[in-house]
Design a protein around this motif. Structure first.
Motif, PDB file in Angstrom:
ATOM      1  N   CYS A 281       0.839  -1.200   0.000  1.00 49.45           N
ATOM      2  CA  CYS A 281       0.000   0.000   0.000  1.00 49.45           C
ATOM      3  C   CYS A 281       0.875   1.252   0.000  1.00 49.45           C
TER       4      CYS A 281
ATOM      5  N   CYS B 282       0.100   2.883   3.717  1.00 47.04           N
ATOM      6  CA  CYS B 282       0.366   2.242   5.001  1.00 47.04           C
ATOM      7  C   CYS B 282       1.219   0.998   4.872  1.00 47.04           C
TER       8      CYS B 282
ATOM      9  N   ALA C  83       0.566  -1.919   3.698  1.00 45.43           N
ATOM     10  CA  ALA C  83      -0.088  -3.226   3.790  1.00 45.43           C
ATOM     11  C   ALA C  83       0.195  -4.006   2.506  1.00 45.43           C
TER      12      ALA C  83
ATOM     13  N   CYS D 157      -4.329  -0.147   0.018  1.00 45.76           N
ATOM     14  CA  CYS D 157      -5.125  -1.220   0.604  1.00 45.76           C
ATOM     15  C   CYS D 157      -6.567  -0.771   0.798  1.00 45.76           C
TER      16      CYS D 157
ATOM     17  N   CYS E 135      -7.138   2.022   3.452  1.00 44.85           N
ATOM     18  CA  CYS E 135      -6.776   3.343   2.949  1.00 44.85           C
ATOM     19  C   CYS E 135      -7.750   3.782   1.851  1.00 44.85           C
TER      20      CYS E 135
ATOM     21  N   ARG F  19      -5.351   7.427   9.565  1.00 44.74           N
ATOM     22  CA  ARG F  19      -5.310   7.285   8.113  1.00 44.74           C
ATOM     23  C   ARG F  19      -5.948   8.486   7.435  1.00 44.74           C
TER      24      ARG F  19
HETATM   25 ZN   LIG Z   1      -3.035   1.138   3.339  1.00 41.33          ZN
END
Ligand SMILES: [Zn+2]
Length: 1101
Positions: free
Chosen positions: A296, A299, A301, A316, A319, A382
């Motif tokens: 991601c 973040c 991920a 992701c 997000c 986020r």
């Molecule tokens: Zn993310």
């Protein structure tokens, strides 16, 4: 298709109690009620864990499972997993060990950590709460049930609670339920399917690249399923007759469809889903070929499945939710899997050329480590980060030309001719204008330039960003909603006209001369008014927190066109006015914003006529009143309760009852089965609310949808008339053709229009011809008519000579009608259909009815017959056009025949009946052969009705048979024996469509009599499980759990005690008075239902 599907499978049918069962049993408790209505308490003693639940046996088992990694490779990353104990099913004391897995989308639990298919799958969006309940336990609350888990240690429990809460927080942030995440929408096919070896059918949904299994439609609606099957590993094989197998490397699901045709449809849908699943992975796999796209962009991920196609980043799901919150002008969010169509070759190439790494070199060039996101970041974090990153451009690498528009544009025009899309990205998001003037008369835009130089990726990037909003650091939008924080400090000022404050409602029109011009300032929670904008000392003012209500008057109520009223808690009313509608709107919004807490600010988005705070009680909690924020918009009363975070809405036009109890100033609102008491804490604003609510609960205008409506969206007025004619008018010769008494018709229509809910038409008091003419006049006068603005299309449909195409036309037109018109037309045509079926008695055949109703419904003069023709067609083809269930129709006609027959027999004694109804009552069980049609006079008691029904069936009452009449609610699976003296008719009228009256033996009666006889004084006490409906209207908000409480029942009251320590004292009546109960209800106010409400999980011991 090259799938790992075993060639030979040995079907293995597991026993019912086998631990192979797929389906968990946390729901079986209401099954037991179905089996044994009203006696779940009996069941609890016997350990019957399998008796009433359904289990999903393996129909085929694959011995060697491929490695899990393959299967999981593309799924959402797991946030937490581990072993937990799940609460024992009813009747058992042993906790069940479950492997529990949480990802951003779902909480699932499995029998073992090796299982692929869960026993339960709960979308995080449907989790409404996570509660720590002590002893290493915690509860996961959803709309229809609560799951109790026990961890091995407090530490582990706390961890679960905290990650769950943060996940739920994420889902909450998309309060309006981002439905793309919910399998409930966009399904390809759904319905009940039999699964081999299983007693009950499962509700099966094919949706995208997955198949979901649910226990029933209710669970489906709430999203709580048994398991989901990823179709990228699936294969569908047609078996004998109606059977087909869905094979996966892990299990074979053997289904049987209801019909051959359905089987074909299911097979096709599932095969499509497999195709989908395989092609879905295509895009994702290709995008992930660029290594930085495997994480991601925000973040980190793994395996992100979403992308912003204009920003050229992949991210992701968690997000993605926040990206979507930015709006498409900033981030155009698309799925790598679901939005296949957008992924053109050029777009995929663009993502490979840019990719997360290069895009982040621009977007995330300057991220302070403290602001970086991690996998575990909360939704708030986020949202903050993603807003800062893309909306404000806070972390971007500033282009050297930043701020110099001409140079930026110039650089863009030059750069798009090269292949360097990274530079284009930097230029565009630092301010270069995508549609700037190139100075080239041929190639006028950068896109044209790029095209000319065959830079397809540049073209793609520029096209995606044609309408993108540029990052602006000054934009600060309050997107975070924190509940019940003090409202933000609002500043607003301007001139308003005001009158002196007063202590009573304004009933007369205030002329302009009664207002004086004042400079008004709203600042820091204070509203002050000054002689002029030059003055420093205010003439007066009020604190925002003193304001309890703001009401907006309809235009031209007073001398100034636009006026509003402010009510203070010290019972003063302030009237302000202006001639400028915009200024008015600004003031109203600003003032409302500054006294409504931010938790209730959703209410502010509505175009309200009145907003403020009130105290209320509900039926189950009548001792303590609570605070709510109310907002009135037409017939919608929107409510935000103090401890809840969702709004509830009451449709005032659909209320069953609305009354004011004048002695204690309480407004009583009865919705189906729910009652709300709004209290007059202060006289002045309560009067305003009461009047406004009463006004808006009536018909709000002259169109159909503005009338008071029934549950099924039919105007109450129409339903009342049809009901009456069905009961008393079907044998009346020339019904609807004969005219009634004009003055009576006008008076009755007027009465019904004012408040149809309160008008009960009664035989003797009202004449059939008057009522039939009221109905006709109602339709003739209704604004826009029953057929709406498209009425002419109905008329021209009569010109279609081919009958079946004409019917098609009608059906199409019908489907285009608004909801209320549809329901009303259907009800009316049903009624007319019934009328003409008895034409031999009433002489009103199809044609006669059409002559009368054509011009009436089309509000025409009746000179040409096309209007009549429409009605004739609608009645004649009633079954086809309205998709009528013929069995139901037959039942309805039989019922009418009974009514007519009964009336015939009763006629000699005529004159005695007034307001009696012929009702359907069942004997012993609800089925057609047990139906009795009984004429119920207003005074008939439950005992009389019971005897009447028994008498008809010639059933003699034996000793110790205690027959009784019950009110049965099928949906909730509860029932209530009526007291033998209770009047039946009011109860019959209050029954919803899910309820009916049933005469049967009352088995507990003898025990009750014995009990009563053995006691000198009627009193009983003991511990019971108790649960209270916390939600205001039982609308399925989070509900309380069962708790142990001590109860004492005497002949006059039922008392509840929280503390058990004074038990000794309680058992001695003389000491009772020293103990105040926590709650007390007078016995005569109790209504006791047996059984258990369907949505309610009964307590576990
Ligand atoms: Zn993310």
């Amino acid at each position: 298709m090259s799938l790992l599907v075993p060639k030979a499978t040995k079907p293995r049918y597991s026993s019912l109690c086998s631990d192979d069962e797929l389906l968990d049993d946390d729901t079986h408790c209401y099954q037991s009620v179905t089996v044994k209505r009203g006696s779940w308490i009996d069941d609890f003693g016997s350990i019957s864990s399998s008796q009433n639940s359904i289990y999903l046996p393996y129909t085929g088992h694959v011995s060697a499972s491929p490695p899990r990694e393959d299967f999981d490779s593309a799924s959402v990353p797991v946030i937490k997993m581990g072993w937990l104990d799940k609460n024992p099913p009813q009747g058992s004391l042993i906790y069940q060990r479950r492997w529990v897995k949480l990802d951003a989308e779902y909480l699932r639990y499995f029998d073992t950590e090796k299982d692929i298919y869960s026993k339960r799958i709960i979308p995080t969006v449907s989790i409404t709460g996570v509660v720590n309940v002590g002893d290493q336990k915690f509860e996961v609350v959803t709309h229809n049930r609560t799951f109790l888990f026990r961890a091995e240690s407090d530490l582990d429990r706390n961890e679960w609670v905290s990650v769950l809460k943060s996940c739920v927080g994420v889902s909450r942030a998309r309060t309006s339920l981002d439905l793309t995440f919910n399998p409930c929408v966009n399904y390809e096919m759904k319905g009940y399917l039999e699964m081999r070896g299983l007693r009950s059918k499962l509700y099966t949904v094919v949706c995208g690249d997955k198949v979901y299994l649910y226990k029933n439609t209710e669970d489906y609606r709430l999203g709580i399923g048994i398991t989901s099957i990823d179709m990228n590993v699936g294969n569908v094989k047609e078996m004998d007759r109606r059977g087909f197998d869905l094979t996966t490397p892990y299990r074979i699901f053997s289904f049987v469809a209801d019909t051959d045709q359905l089987k074909d449809q299911w097979v096709e849908a599932m095969r499509d889903s497999i195709k989908d699943a395989l092609s879905n992975y295509e895009v994702a796999e290709r995008i992930w070929a660029e290594p930085s796209n495997q994480m991601c962009a925000d973040c980190s991920a793994a395996k992100p499945e979403w992308a912003a196609i204009n920003l050229a980043v992949v991210f992701c799901k968690r997000c993605a939710g926040e990206h979507r919150g930015l709006g498409p002008n900033i981030s155009k969010v698309r799925s790598l899997k679901m939005d296949k169509k957008v992924w053109t070759e050029d777009l995929i190439q663009l993502f490979l050329a840019l990719g997360n790494e290069r895009a982040n070199q621009f977007w995330a060039a300057n991220v302070p480590p403290s602001e970086e996101l991690t996998l575990n970041s909360s939704s708030d974090e986020r949202r903050r980060f993603i807003t800062a990153k893309y909306r404000e451009g806070k972390y971007r690498r500033y282009h050297t030309l930043f701020g110099n528009q001409r140079e930026l544009n110039n650089a863009l025009c030059i750069n798009v001719q090269s292949s360097d899309v990274c530079e284009t990205l930097a230029l565009v998001f630092c301010g270069a204008d995508v549609s700037c003037d190139t100075g080239d008369p041929e190639l006028t835009s950068p896109i044209a330039l790029a095209q000319h130089h065959s830079q397809t990726l540049q073209v793609e990037f520029l096209s995606q960003n044609r309408h993108t909003e540029l990052p602006r650091s000054e934009v600060k939008v309050a997107i975070e909603t924190v509940h019940y924080m003090a409202p933000p400090s609002i500043t607003h000022n301007g001139f308003l006209f005001k009158t002196g404050s007063m202590a009573r409602p304004i009933t007369e029109k205030k002329g302009k001369e009664e207002f004086s011009r004042r400079w008004c300032v709203l600042n820091d929670g204070n509203f002050s008014y000054y002689e002029s904008d030059k003055n420093a000392t205010p003439n007066g003012g009020l604190k925002m927190k003193e304001i309890v209500c703001l009401a907006v008057n309809p235009p031209e109520t007073h001398g100034y066109d636009h006026t509003f009223e402010l009510y203070s808690d010290s019972e003063r009313l302030y009237l302000f006015g202006t001639d400028n509608p915009d200024a008015m709107r600004e003031w109203v919004k600003s003032i409302a914003k500054s006294f409504i807490p931010s938790g209730a600010e959703d209410l502010l988005l509505k175009d309200f006529e009145r907003i403020g705070r009130l105290r209320y009680k509900d039926r189950l909690n009548r001792e303590m009143s609570r605070l709510g924020w109310f907002c009135l918009v037409g017939s919608g009363l929107h409510i935000r309760l103090e401890e809840s975070n969702t709004d509830e809405t009451i449709d005032l036009q659909k209320l069953q009852e609305l009354s004011i109890q004048p002695e204690n100033e309480v407004l009583v609102l009865v919705e189906r089965g729910r009652t709300l008491y709004i209290e007059g804490e202060r006289k002045l604003d309560f009067q305003g609310w009461a009047a406004a609510i009463q006004r808006n609960a009536g018909s709000s205008g002259d169109t159909l949808s503005q009338q008071q409506l029934t549950d099924s969206d039919i105007p109450v007025i129409v339903e009342r008339c049809i009901h009456f004619i069905t009961q008393y008018g079907l044998t009346s010769e020339g019904i609807y053709r004969k005219s009634g008494v004009n003055s009576k018709i006008a008076a009755l229509l007027e009465e019904l229009r004012r408040d149809a809910r309160c008008v009960w038409l009664k035989e003797g008091e009202h004449q059939v011809d008057d009522v039939s003419n009221v109905l006709k006049r109602f339709f003739r006068d209704i604004e826009e008519g029953l057929f709406g603005p498209e009425a002419h299309a109905w008329l021209s449909a009569t010109g279609v000579s081919d009958e079946s195409s004409r019917i098609c036309q009608y059906r199409l037109l019908f489907s285009n009608l608004p909801r209320v018109n549809q329901a009303t037309l259907r009800a009316l045509v049903n009624h007319l259909y019934c009328v003409q079926r008895f034409a031999d008695l009433n002489q009103m055949n199809l044609h006669n009815l059409a002559i009368v109703f054509g011009p009436t419904l089309f509000q025409a003069d009746g000179k040409d017959y096309s209007a009549g023709r429409v009605i004739e067609d609608l009645i004649q083809h009633y079954v086809t056009i309205f998709h009528v269930n013929e069995q139901q129709l037959k039942k309805q006609l039989d019922e009418i025949t009974y009514i007519i027959k009964l009336r015939d027999n009763l006629t000699p004694k005529a004159g005695t009946g007034s307001g009696d109804f012929i009702c359907t009552v069942y004997l012993e069980e609800k089925k057609e052969t047990a139906e009795q049609h009984v004429k119920i006079p207003a005074a008939m008691t439950s005992a009389e009705l019971t005897f009447e029904v028994l008498d008809r069936r010639k059933l003699s009452v034996r000793e110790k048979d205690y027959w009784c009449c019950f009110e049965v609610n099928e949906k909730e699976e509860t029932e209530r024996p009526l007291h033998f003296q209770e009047r039946v008719l009011p109860i019959f009228h209050s029954l919803g469509t899910d309820s009916h009256l049933l005469v049967k033996k009352h088995f507990s009666m003898e025990a009750m009599l014995v009990y009563l006889a053995s006691k000198v004084e009627v009193s009983k006490h003991g511990m019971m499980k108790f649960r209270e409906e916390r939600s205001l209207l039982g609308l399925g908000l989070s509900s309380g759990s069962f708790n142990d409480r001590y109860f004492i029942l005497t002949s006059t009251s039922l008392r509840l005690y929280k503390e058990v320590r004074n038990l000794q004292k309680l058992q001695r009546p003389e000491l009772q008075c020293s103990n105040r109960p926590e709650r007390e209800w007078p016995v005569k106010c109790l209504r006791v239902y047996l059984g258990i409400r369907k949505k309610l999980r009964p307590p576990t011991w």
